[in-house]
Design an enzyme around this catalytic site. Structure first.
Site, PDB file in Angstrom:
ATOM      1  N   ASP A 163       0.811  -1.194   0.032  1.00  0.00           N
ATOM      2  CA  ASP A 163       0.010   0.092  -0.148  1.00  0.00           C
ATOM      3  C   ASP A 163       0.856   1.134   0.102  1.00  0.00           C
ATOM      4  O   ASP A 163       2.060   1.123   0.226  1.00  0.00           O
ATOM      5  CB  ASP A 163      -1.167  -0.066   1.240  1.00  0.00           C
ATOM      6  CG  ASP A 163      -0.347   0.006   2.500  1.00  0.00           C
ATOM      7  OD1 ASP A 163       0.876  -0.708   2.698  1.00  0.00           O
ATOM      8  OD2 ASP A 163      -0.539   0.832   3.360  1.00  0.00           O
ATOM      9  N   GLU A 178       0.294  -1.418   5.559  1.00  0.00           N
ATOM     10  CA  GLU A 178       1.147  -0.965   6.453  1.00  0.00           C
ATOM     11  C   GLU A 178       1.135   0.338   6.954  1.00  0.00           C
ATOM     12  O   GLU A 178       1.162   0.866   8.104  1.00  0.00           O
ATOM     13  CB  GLU A 178       2.493  -1.212   5.806  1.00  0.00           C
ATOM     14  CG  GLU A 178       3.860  -0.830   6.998  1.00  0.00           C
ATOM     15  CD  GLU A 178       4.192   0.379   7.123  1.00  0.00           C
ATOM     16  OE1 GLU A 178       4.830   0.631   8.226  1.00  0.00           O
ATOM     17  OE2 GLU A 178       3.995   1.205   6.371  1.00  0.00           O
TER      18      GLU A 178
END
Ligand SMILES: [Zn+2]
Length: 417
Positions: free
Chosen positions: A88, A183
């Site tokens: 991400d 994350e």
């Protein structure tokens, strides 16, 4: 100067991965926090199969991709080692329609990112640029982030995997790979299945500056104060009204003045108010607590309890609620028992001709959470700069060096007993 094959491969990979929008989203209420992260996960799954990685698997629900390069040593020997990076990109800046481009041999001056919109990255504003004069940089068009955080790491890991799969003369133990979502929004690799992953030692790749590594993170928790007031007409409020916003303001004023992010660095901890919202009837203050030292961290949590009690004494028990939620702990607690992991990391960086730099990481990594779940995970920097913003860039040389460092790590684990 002749560019190596590895150089070309990491470059092409980052250019490709960065164009896939994988922005995560806090408080979305589900995991992964955004569906679009699956697009990169599918691509990585297919690419790993193509390269020749074994046991490639995508957990569709959790959006985690796994792969393994089996040991090619006699009897499957060698100690297994794993590498993990996140897919991400940060919610802080747009990741939609990223248009990466390559600036060859940077001359040290200002960089025009977008002529049409007059977006310029000034060398004076970003002193880190001066380290990369003469190098090739991957940049944005100034309207989005690049996503080198953490796709520079994915590029390095995939290129290392391809290199090992196509050079059978390199002796190695099992090499386990995983790519995880979310994350940037505190996902902490929650859906990473350690049994499926396989390795019992791993390294996360994340962070800026080539050659830096971390084996220490904060202890972290989040505290939410809720204040319940009593609202009445202001004209007749005397002796009756209790303003929840007042209570919130008092709490914030009671926090230690100098123990805030803007006044601390090194190994100093802090309190940080993330948000404060409310009205006379109800107010909420959300804050985070950070410290490297377990004792100090405990004292910080205790202080918040005391402040809540003081306000309860003043306004009534039922008017103040405090909920403290643990987020992650300092991974040093776990890593101190496996000193060879940090040692190997340091030696592997040095072998690549770079002087390793270690500083306590003033944040958390997925590896911090994984370490406490039984998978010790120091962190190696990815080599990106100016992450989470429109001026993010990645020197291609840094990714190339990280591939070399990963190969050095694999080589050392092959002979580890
Ligand atoms: Zn990151």
């Amino acid at each position: 100067m002749e560019k190596s094959e590895i150089y070309e491969q990491v470059k092409i990979r980052l250019l490709r991965y960065s164009q896939i929008d994988t922005q995560s989203q806090p408080y979305s209420g589900h995991w992964p926090t955004t569906d679009k992260q699956r697009n990169l996960a599918h691509l990585l799954r297919d690419e790993m199969i193509e390269i020749g990685v074994s046991d490639v698997y995508m957990d569709e629900a959790g959006c985690v991709v796994y792969g393994r390069i089996p040991s090619n040593m006699q009897g499957g020997n060698g100690t297994a080692v794993g590498f993990i990076a996140h897919m991400d990109t940060a919610p802080d800046a747009s990741g939609f329609e990223v248009k990466p481009w390559v600036l060859e041999s940077y001359d040290g001056g200002d960089i025009v990112l977008n002529r049409e919109k007059s977006i310029v990255m000034r060398a004076a504003d970003y002193p880190n640029l001066s380290q990369y004069v003469g190098q090739d940089l991957i940049l944005t068009d100034g309207t989005t982030l690049l996503g080198g955080d953490d796709k520079a790491s994915i590029s390095a890991i995939m290129t290392m995997a391809e290199y090992i799969c196509s050079n059978s003369d390199i002796r190695h133990g099992d090499i386990c790979l995983a790519f995880t979502p979310d994350e940037e929004v505190g996902g902490l690799a929650r859906d990473l299945d350690l049994d499926r992953f396989g390795a019992r030692c791993a390294y996360t790749l994340d962070g800026d500056h080539l050659g830096w590594y971390e084996d220490e993170t904060f202890y972290a928790s989040e505290a939410v104060f809720e204040f319940f007031g009593r609202s009445v007409h202001t004209g007749t409020a005397k002796g009756i009204m209790i303003n929840a916003v007042d209570m919130a303001a008092q709490l914030m004023a009671m926090l230690p003045e100098k123990e805030k992010p803007q006044y601390t660095d090194g190994i100093e901890g802090f309190f940080h108010v993330i948000s404060c919202e409310g009205d006379c009837e109800k107010a909420r203050v959300r804050l985070i607590i950070r410290d490297f030292d377990a004792g100090n961290f405990g004292r910080r949590e205790a202080l918040l309890q005391e402040l809540a009690d003081d306000l309860r004494k003043k306004y009534g028990q039922e008017r103040v609620e405090l909920t403290i939620t643990h987020q992650y702990s300092n991974m040093k607690e776990v890593l101190k028992d496996v000193p060879f992991m940090t040692q190997i990391l340091k030696e592997s960086i040095r072998q690549a001709g770079i002087e390793p730099v270690c500083e306590p990481f003033r944040g958390g990594t997925d590896g911090a959470a994984l370490s406490f779940r039984g998978l010790p995970c120091p962190n190696l920097s990815a080599g990106y700069e100016n992450a989470h913003g429109r001026f993010e860039y990645v020197p291609i040389h840094s990714m190339e060096k990280n591939v070399e460092i990963l190969l050095n790590i694999c080589e050392r684990y092959a002979t580890l007993r």
